[in-house]
Design an enzyme around this catalytic site. Structure first.
Site, PDB file in Angstrom:
ATOM      1  N   GLU A  27      25.237 -27.083  28.562  1.00  0.00           N
ATOM      2  CA  GLU A  27      26.024 -26.167  29.385  1.00  0.00           C
ATOM      3  C   GLU A  27      26.262 -26.829  30.736  1.00  0.00           C
ATOM      4  O   GLU A  27      25.331 -27.357  31.351  1.00  0.00           O
ATOM      5  CB  GLU A  27      25.315 -24.824  29.573  1.00  0.00           C
ATOM      6  CG  GLU A  27      26.153 -23.879  30.452  1.00  0.00           C
ATOM      7  CD  GLU A  27      25.618 -22.465  30.576  1.00  0.00           C
ATOM      8  OE1 GLU A  27      24.537 -22.175  30.026  1.00  0.00           O
ATOM      9  OE2 GLU A  27      26.312 -21.656  31.233  1.00  0.00           O
ATOM     10  N   ASN A  33      31.674 -22.682  31.779  1.00  0.00           N
ATOM     11  CA  ASN A  33      31.815 -21.282  32.223  1.00  0.00           C
ATOM     12  C   ASN A  33      33.178 -21.028  32.863  1.00  0.00           C
ATOM     13  O   ASN A  33      33.618 -21.792  33.723  1.00  0.00           O
ATOM     14  CB  ASN A  33      30.734 -20.953  33.254  1.00  0.00           C
ATOM     15  CG  ASN A  33      29.356 -20.954  32.640  1.00  0.00           C
ATOM     16  OD1 ASN A  33      28.992 -20.050  31.895  1.00  0.00           O
ATOM     17  ND2 ASN A  33      28.586 -22.010  32.906  1.00  0.00           N
ATOM     18  N   GLU A  65      32.703 -20.304  27.987  1.00  0.00           N
ATOM     19  CA  GLU A  65      31.830 -19.132  28.067  1.00  0.00           C
ATOM     20  C   GLU A  65      32.423 -18.106  29.032  1.00  0.00           C
ATOM     21  O   GLU A  65      32.787 -18.439  30.156  1.00  0.00           O
ATOM     22  CB  GLU A  65      30.436 -19.543  28.573  1.00  0.00           C
ATOM     23  CG  GLU A  65      29.694 -20.433  27.616  1.00  0.00           C
ATOM     24  CD  GLU A  65      28.234 -20.657  28.021  1.00  0.00           C
ATOM     25  OE1 GLU A  65      27.809 -20.084  29.051  1.00  0.00           O
ATOM     26  OE2 GLU A  65      27.536 -21.394  27.306  1.00  0.00           O
ATOM     27  N   ASP A  88      29.373 -14.733  27.048  1.00  0.00           N
ATOM     28  CA  ASP A  88      28.195 -15.079  27.845  1.00  0.00           C
ATOM     29  C   ASP A  88      27.485 -13.791  28.263  1.00  0.00           C
ATOM     30  O   ASP A  88      28.102 -12.720  28.313  1.00  0.00           O
ATOM     31  CB  ASP A  88      28.666 -15.830  29.097  1.00  0.00           C
ATOM     32  CG  ASP A  88      27.560 -16.695  29.699  1.00  0.00           C
ATOM     33  OD1 ASP A  88      26.418 -16.612  29.229  1.00  0.00           O
ATOM     34  OD2 ASP A  88      27.875 -17.459  30.638  1.00  0.00           O
ATOM     35  N   GLU A 116      19.590 -17.563  25.698  1.00  0.00           N
ATOM     36  CA  GLU A 116      19.405 -18.333  26.928  1.00  0.00           C
ATOM     37  C   GLU A 116      18.167 -17.818  27.658  1.00  0.00           C
ATOM     38  O   GLU A 116      17.675 -16.730  27.378  1.00  0.00           O
ATOM     39  CB  GLU A 116      20.646 -18.261  27.811  1.00  0.00           C
ATOM     40  CG  GLU A 116      20.985 -16.873  28.283  1.00  0.00           C
ATOM     41  CD  GLU A 116      22.188 -16.842  29.225  1.00  0.00           C
ATOM     42  OE1 GLU A 116      22.914 -17.834  29.317  1.00  0.00           O
ATOM     43  OE2 GLU A 116      22.362 -15.803  29.865  1.00  0.00           O
TER      44      GLU A 116
HETATM   45  P1  C2E Z   1      24.992 -18.385  33.252  1.00  0.00           P
HETATM   46  O1  C2E Z   1      26.271 -18.779  32.637  1.00  0.00           O
HETATM   47  O2  C2E Z   1      24.243 -17.274  32.581  1.00  0.00           O
HETATM   48  O3  C2E Z   1      24.148 -19.691  33.354  1.00  0.00           O
HETATM   49  C1  C2E Z   1      22.810 -19.756  33.061  1.00  0.00           C
HETATM   50  C2  C2E Z   1      21.999 -19.658  34.277  1.00  0.00           C
HETATM   51  O4  C2E Z   1      20.645 -19.442  33.917  1.00  0.00           O
HETATM   52  C3  C2E Z   1      22.011 -20.922  35.129  1.00  0.00           C
HETATM   53  O5  C2E Z   1      21.863 -20.554  36.483  1.00  0.00           O
HETATM   54  C4  C2E Z   1      20.760 -21.628  34.663  1.00  0.00           C
HETATM   55  O6  C2E Z   1      20.251 -22.527  35.607  1.00  0.00           O
HETATM   56  C5  C2E Z   1      19.818 -20.466  34.477  1.00  0.00           C
HETATM   57  N1  C2E Z   1      18.761 -20.734  33.517  1.00  0.00           N
HETATM   58  C6  C2E Z   1      18.741 -21.647  32.488  1.00  0.00           C
HETATM   59  N2  C2E Z   1      17.592 -21.570  31.810  1.00  0.00           N
HETATM   60  C7  C2E Z   1      16.845 -20.605  32.404  1.00  0.00           C
HETATM   61  C8  C2E Z   1      15.527 -20.090  32.138  1.00  0.00           C
HETATM   62  O7  C2E Z   1      14.819 -20.462  31.224  1.00  0.00           O
HETATM   63  N3  C2E Z   1      15.084 -19.086  32.957  1.00  0.00           N
HETATM   64  C9  C2E Z   1      15.854 -18.644  33.978  1.00  0.00           C
HETATM   65  N4  C2E Z   1      15.345 -17.668  34.747  1.00  0.00           N
HETATM   66  N5  C2E Z   1      17.078 -19.108  34.262  1.00  0.00           N
HETATM   67  C10 C2E Z   1      17.565 -20.075  33.456  1.00  0.00           C
HETATM   68  P2  C2E Z   1      22.843 -21.131  37.558  1.00  0.00           P
HETATM   69  O8  C2E Z   1      23.111 -22.556  37.325  1.00  0.00           O
HETATM   70  O9  C2E Z   1      22.294 -20.720  38.880  1.00  0.00           O
HETATM   71  O10 C2E Z   1      24.168 -20.372  37.282  1.00  0.00           O
HETATM   72  C11 C2E Z   1      24.270 -19.019  37.538  1.00  0.00           C
HETATM   73  C12 C2E Z   1      25.556 -18.483  37.061  1.00  0.00           C
HETATM   74  O11 C2E Z   1      26.650 -19.032  37.790  1.00  0.00           O
HETATM   75  C13 C2E Z   1      25.878 -18.840  35.627  1.00  0.00           C
HETATM   76  O12 C2E Z   1      25.207 -17.969  34.784  1.00  0.00           O
HETATM   77  C14 C2E Z   1      27.350 -18.685  35.596  1.00  0.00           C
HETATM   78  O13 C2E Z   1      27.704 -17.354  35.378  1.00  0.00           O
HETATM   79  C15 C2E Z   1      27.760 -19.111  36.960  1.00  0.00           C
HETATM   80  N6  C2E Z   1      28.245 -20.498  36.918  1.00  0.00           N
HETATM   81  C16 C2E Z   1      27.535 -21.634  36.925  1.00  0.00           C
HETATM   82  N7  C2E Z   1      28.362 -22.697  36.841  1.00  0.00           N
HETATM   83  C17 C2E Z   1      29.624 -22.197  36.781  1.00  0.00           C
HETATM   84  C18 C2E Z   1      30.904 -22.810  36.650  1.00  0.00           C
HETATM   85  O14 C2E Z   1      31.075 -24.011  36.561  1.00  0.00           O
HETATM   86  N8  C2E Z   1      31.977 -21.959  36.620  1.00  0.00           N
HETATM   87  C19 C2E Z   1      31.839 -20.611  36.669  1.00  0.00           C
HETATM   88  N9  C2E Z   1      32.905 -19.871  36.624  1.00  0.00           N
HETATM   89  N10 C2E Z   1      30.637 -20.035  36.762  1.00  0.00           N
HETATM   90  C20 C2E Z   1      29.530 -20.818  36.817  1.00  0.00           C
HETATM   91 CA    CA Z   2      27.028 -19.523  30.908  1.00  0.00          CA
HETATM   92 CA    CA Z   3      24.464 -16.557  30.576  1.00  0.00          CA
END
Ligand code: C2E
Ligand code: CA
Ligand code: CA
Length: 641
Positions: A422, A477, A509, A539, A595
Site C-alpha cells: 500500500e 488511496n 482504495e 477501504d 488491515e
Molecule cells: P488507510 O488507507 O486506512 O491507511 C492505513 C493506515 O493505517 C496508515 O496510516 C498506516 O500507517 C496505518 N497502519 C498500518 N498498519 C497498522 C497497524 O497495524 N496498526 C495501526 N494502528 N495502524 C496501522 P497513515 O499512513 O497515517 O495513513 C492514514 C490515512 O491517510 C490512510 O488510511 C489514508 O486514508 C490516508 N492516506 C494515506 N496516504 C494517502 C494517499 O496517498 N492519498 C490519499 N488520498 N489518502 C492517503
Molecule cells: Ca488505504
Molecule cells: Ca484503511
C-alpha cells in the site's frame, strides 16, 4: 342605486391606500379652502357694511371666518402618522359633513344679504356664490363626496330662491348659469378623481407585486422556508445589532445523512418530497423557538435566541424527529440528520465566523457523531488553528522535495508471500515537521491542492511499482475529491498508460463515504478505471453506512476491513462481527484484506475466519522503497508461522 349612492357618500368602500392618499392630498388643499371661504365672506360683508345691520355684515362673516380659520389650523397640524385607516375615514366623513353645514350657513347668510343691498350688492352676492362654489369644488377635488354636497347645498338653494321668490329674470339666468357651470365642473372633477383613483390603485398594485417579488426572492420554493439569501441577511443584521450584553444566540447548520443516496436511487421527485417533508418537520419543531431556513441542497440552518446547551437539547430531539421514516409515493425512506451548532456566548463574532464554526462542528458530527448535534468547542478551536497552520504550510510547500511515499506490505494470509504494497503519503514540512496524511489530505481537499498531490503521489507509486516484482500489486488511496474530479481521473489514466505497469497491478482504495458522496460521479469514475483493467477496493469497510449490496452496483473487486475491527479498542467485542463480515465477503466472492494486524492472536483469528490477505505492524510497518527491498530479501520469522 340609493344604497350604492349612500355607500359612496359615506365612503364605506374606500380602501386604506386610497384613503391615505386622499388624506395626504387634502392636507394641503383643505386649509386653502377655508382661507378662500373666509376671505370671500369678509369681502361680501365689507360690501354690505353700509346697507345691512352690523351683525349681518360683520359678526356673521367674522364668526364664519373664525370657524374656517380654526379648521384650517387644525388641518395644518394633523400628524399623518397618528391616523390609522378608521381615523382617516372618520375625518373625511366629518369634513364632508362640515362642508354641508358651512355651505348651508353661507348660503342662508348670503341670500339674507340680498334683501339689504341694491343691484350692485346683489351682483356681488351672485359672484360670491359662483366663485366660492367653484373654488370649494376645486379644493375638494380629492374628496368628491364633499364637493358634491357643498355644490348641492349652495347652488340648488340659490337657484330655487330666485326661481320661486324673485321673478327677476337676470338673477334667475345667473343662478341657472352658476348651476350649469357647477354641473360641468363637477363632471370634470369626477373624471379627474377617477384617474387619481386608478393611479392610486396601480401604485398599490405595484407595491403589492414588489412585496411578492421580494418574498419570492427570499423563499425556497420547495419547502416554503426562507432561503439562503434571507437567512444570511437576517443573520448579519442580528449580529450587527448585538453587543457583549446581548442574550446568547445559537446558529445551527443541519445536513441530511444518506439523502444523496436516496436521491440517486429513487430519483429527484422522491428526493424533493423528502426535502419538503424535512422542511415541514423543521417548521413544526422550531415554531416558537427560532427561525429555520433551507440553505440549499440537503442543508438547512437555524437561528435560536438560546445558549449552546439549550440548542443542543432542542436539536437532539429534532435530529431524532428527522430520522423518523419519510413516506413518499410508494416508498418509505429512512435518512438521518447531523447538526453543528455555534454560539455567541460571551464573544463578539461576525456572522461569517459564527457560520464557519457551526459548519466545522457539523463536519465533526458528520465524520464521528452522525445523527447527533455537535457544539463548537475549545477543542475544535484548537484543531482549526492547527489546521490553519497546516493549510498555510501546505500552500507554501515544495511538494517535489517535501513529499515522499512509504510502502506497507500486504501478505497472503496462508502463504505469507508478499501480494501487494500500500502506498502511503508522507509529508515533512520544514516548519511543522512530519504531518500525518490523515491530517494533510483533508486539508489538501479543502484547499484544492489535492489534485496536484494525488497526481504526484501516483507518479511515485508507478515508479515504485516498476521496481517491484510483476506479481506484487500496488494499492493507491484515492480521496472523495479525486473521485469526483474528472481531471484527476484523466491524469491518473494517462500516467498509467504512459508507464510500463500493467493496469491490473494497480488497486485503487476508496472509502464507502467517498463512494457515496456523489454516487453517480463515483460510478462513472470507477467504471472508467476498472475498464482500464485496474482494481477497486473498498477501504475502511464497516465504518460507513452503506450496505454491501448497494456498493455492488460499483465495480468493486476487494474489501479492506477497517482496522477498528481487527486491532481497535473494541476489536475483541466485535470479533463476531469481523467473522460475519469475512464470511459475507467470501459468499460474494470478494477477496478481503484485514488491515491493522498487530498481534499473533489477531492473525490466527483472521486466518481461521478465512481472510485472504493481511496488513499491519505485525507483518511490517510502512517504509521507504529501499527499506522494503531489504525487508523482501530478509528471512521473515512471521512467514514461517
Ligand atoms: P488507510 O488507507 O486506512 O491507511 C492505513 C493506515 O493505517 C496508515 O496510516 C498506516 O500507517 C496505518 N497502519 C498500518 N498498519 C497498522 C497497524 O497495524 N496498526 C495501526 N494502528 N495502524 C496501522 P497513515 O499512513 O497515517 O495513513 C492514514 C490515512 O491517510 C490512510 O488510511 C489514508 O486514508 C490516508 N492516506 C494515506 N496516504 C494517502 C494517499 O496517498 N492519498 C490519499 N488520498 N489518502 C492517503
Ligand atoms: Ca488505504
Ligand atoms: Ca484503511
Amino acid at each position: 342605486m340609493l344604497k350604492n349612492a349612500m355607500q359612496w357618500l359615506t365612503l364605506a368602500s374606500v380602501g386604506p391606500e386610497m384613503a391615505a392618499k386622499q388624506f395626504q392630498e387634502l392636507r394641503s388643499q383643505v386649509p386653502l379652502l377655508y382661507a378662500l371661504l373666509s376671505v370671500n365672506a369678509l369681502a361680501l360683508g365689507y360690501t354690505h357694511y353700509e346697507a345691512s345691520p352690523v351683525w349681518m355684515s360683520l359678526l356673521v362673516p367674522g364668526a364664519l371666518a373664525a370657524i374656517g380659520g380654526l379648521r384650517a389650523i387644525a388641518w395644518l397640524r394633523y400628524d399623518p402618522d397618528s391616523f390609522d385607516h378608521a381615523a382617516i375615514i372618520h375625518l373625511l366623513r366629518r369634513t364632508a359633513a362640515l362642508g354641508c353645514i358651512l355651505s348651508a350657513a353661507y348660503i342662508v347668510w348670503s341670500l339674507r344679504l340680498t334683501v339689504f343691498g341694491g343691484p350692485d350688492e346683489r351682483a356681488h352676492v351672485a359672484m360670491f356664490v359662483g366663485i366660492t362654489v367653484i373654488g370649494c369644488i376645486f379644493c375638494l377635488s380629492h374628496l368628491p363626496q364633499g364637493a358634491v354636497l357643498v355644490a348641492s347645498f349652495t347652488t340648488i338653494p340659490y337657484l330655487l330662491f330666485y326661481l320661486l321668490a324673485s321673478g327677476n329674470t337676470v338673477y334667475i339666468a345667473i343662478a341657472l348659469n352658476i348651476f350649469l357651470v357647477t354641473l360641468v365642473v363637477m363632471r370634470v372633477l369626477m373624471n379627474g378623481f377617477s384617474a387619481f383613483a386608478k393611479l392610486v390603485q396601480s401604485q398599490s398594485e405595484t407595491a403589492r407585486l414588489n412585496r411578492e417579488v421580494t418574498l419570492l426572492a427570499h423563499t425556497d420554493m420547495l419547502t416554503g422556508l426562507p432561503n439562503r439569501r434571507l437567512f444570511f441577511s437576517d443573520l448579519r443584521q442580528m449580529m450587527a445589532a448585538r453587543d457583549a450584553a446581548s442574550a446568547p444566540l445559537s446558529l445551527g447548520v443541519i445536513d441530511l445523512d444518506r439523502f444523496k443516496a436516496a436521491n440517486d436511487t429513487y430519483g429527484h421527485l422522491v428526493g424533493d418530497q423528502i426535502l419538503a417533508q424535512v422542511g415541514a418537520r423543521l417548521t413544526e419543531e422550531f415554531a416558537g423557538w427560532g427561525s429555520v431556513a433551507r440553505l440549499g441542497g440537503d442543508e438547512f440552518a437555524f437561528i435560536l435566541e438560546a445558549d449552546g446547551e439549550s440548542a443542543i437539547a432542542l436539536m437532539t430531539g429534532v435530529c431524532q424527529r428527522l430520522a423518523e421514516p419519510y413516506l413518499t409515493d410508494g416508498v418509505t425512506i429512512s435518512i438521518g440528520a447531523s447538526c453543528g451548532i455555534a454560539t455567541t456566548t460571551g464573544m463578539k463574532l461576525d456572522a461569517s465566523t459564527l457560520y464557519e464554526r457551526a459548519d466545522y462542528a457539523l463536519y465533526t458530527s458528520k465524520s464521528s457523531r452522525r445523527g447527533l448535534p455537535t457544539l463548537y468547542s475549545e477543542a475544535h478551536e484548537a484543531a482549526v488553528r492547527s489546521e490553519r497552520a497546516v493549510e498555510a504550510a501546505l500552500q507554501a510547500a515544495d511538494l517535489d522535495r517535501e513529499l515522499t511515499i512509504h510502502l506497507q506490505p500486504v501478505v497472503n494470509a496462508r502463504t505469507h508471500a508478499l501480494s501487494a504494497v500500500e502506498v502511503l503519503a508522507r509529508w515533512t514540512s520544514p516548519t511543522l515537521g512530519p504531518i500525518s496524511p490523515a491530517v494533510f489530505v483533508p486539508v489538501a481537499e479543502r484547499t484544492g491542492i489535492v489534485h496536484r498531490l494525488t497526481v504526484k503521489l501516483f507518479d511515485m507509486a508507478l515508479a515504485a511499482a516498476a521496481d517491484l516484482p510483476d506479481t506484487t500489486a500496488v494499492c493507491f488511496n484515492l480521496s472523495a475529491h479525486d473521485l469526483t474530479s474528472p481531471g484527476t481521473i484523466l491524469s491518473l489514466i494517462s500516467a498509467l498508460r504512459n508507464s510500463e505497469i500493467a493496469p491490473s497491478r494497480i488497486v485503487f482504495e476508496l472509502t464507502e463515504t467517498a463512494m457515496l458522496r456523489d454516487f453517480e460521479a463515483a460510478r462513472e469514475a470507477l467504471g472508467v478505471l476498472s475498464a482500464l483493467g485496474a482494481q477497486i477496493a473498498i477501504d475502511d469497510f464497516g465504518t460507513g453506512h452503506a450496505s454491501l449490496s448497494y456498493l455492488r452496483e460499483l465495480p468493486i473487486g476487494r474489501v479492506k476491513i477497517d482496522r477498528s475491527f481487527v486491532s481497535g479498542e473494541k476489536a475483541l467485542e466485535r470479533r463476531d462481527l469481523l467473522g460475519a463480515v469475512i464470511a459475507m465477503c467470501r459468499s460474494l466472492g470478494l477477496p478481503c484484506v484485514a488491515e491493522g494486524v498487530e498481534t499473533e492472536e489477531q492473525m490466527a483469528f483472521l486466518r481461521e475466519a478465512g481472510c485472504d490477505a493481511l496488513q499491519g505492524y505485525l507483518i511490517a510497518r510502512p517504509m521507504p522503497a529501499a527499506a522494503l527491498r531489504d525487508w523482501m530479501k530478509a528471512p521473515r520469522a512471521v512467514a514461517a508461522a
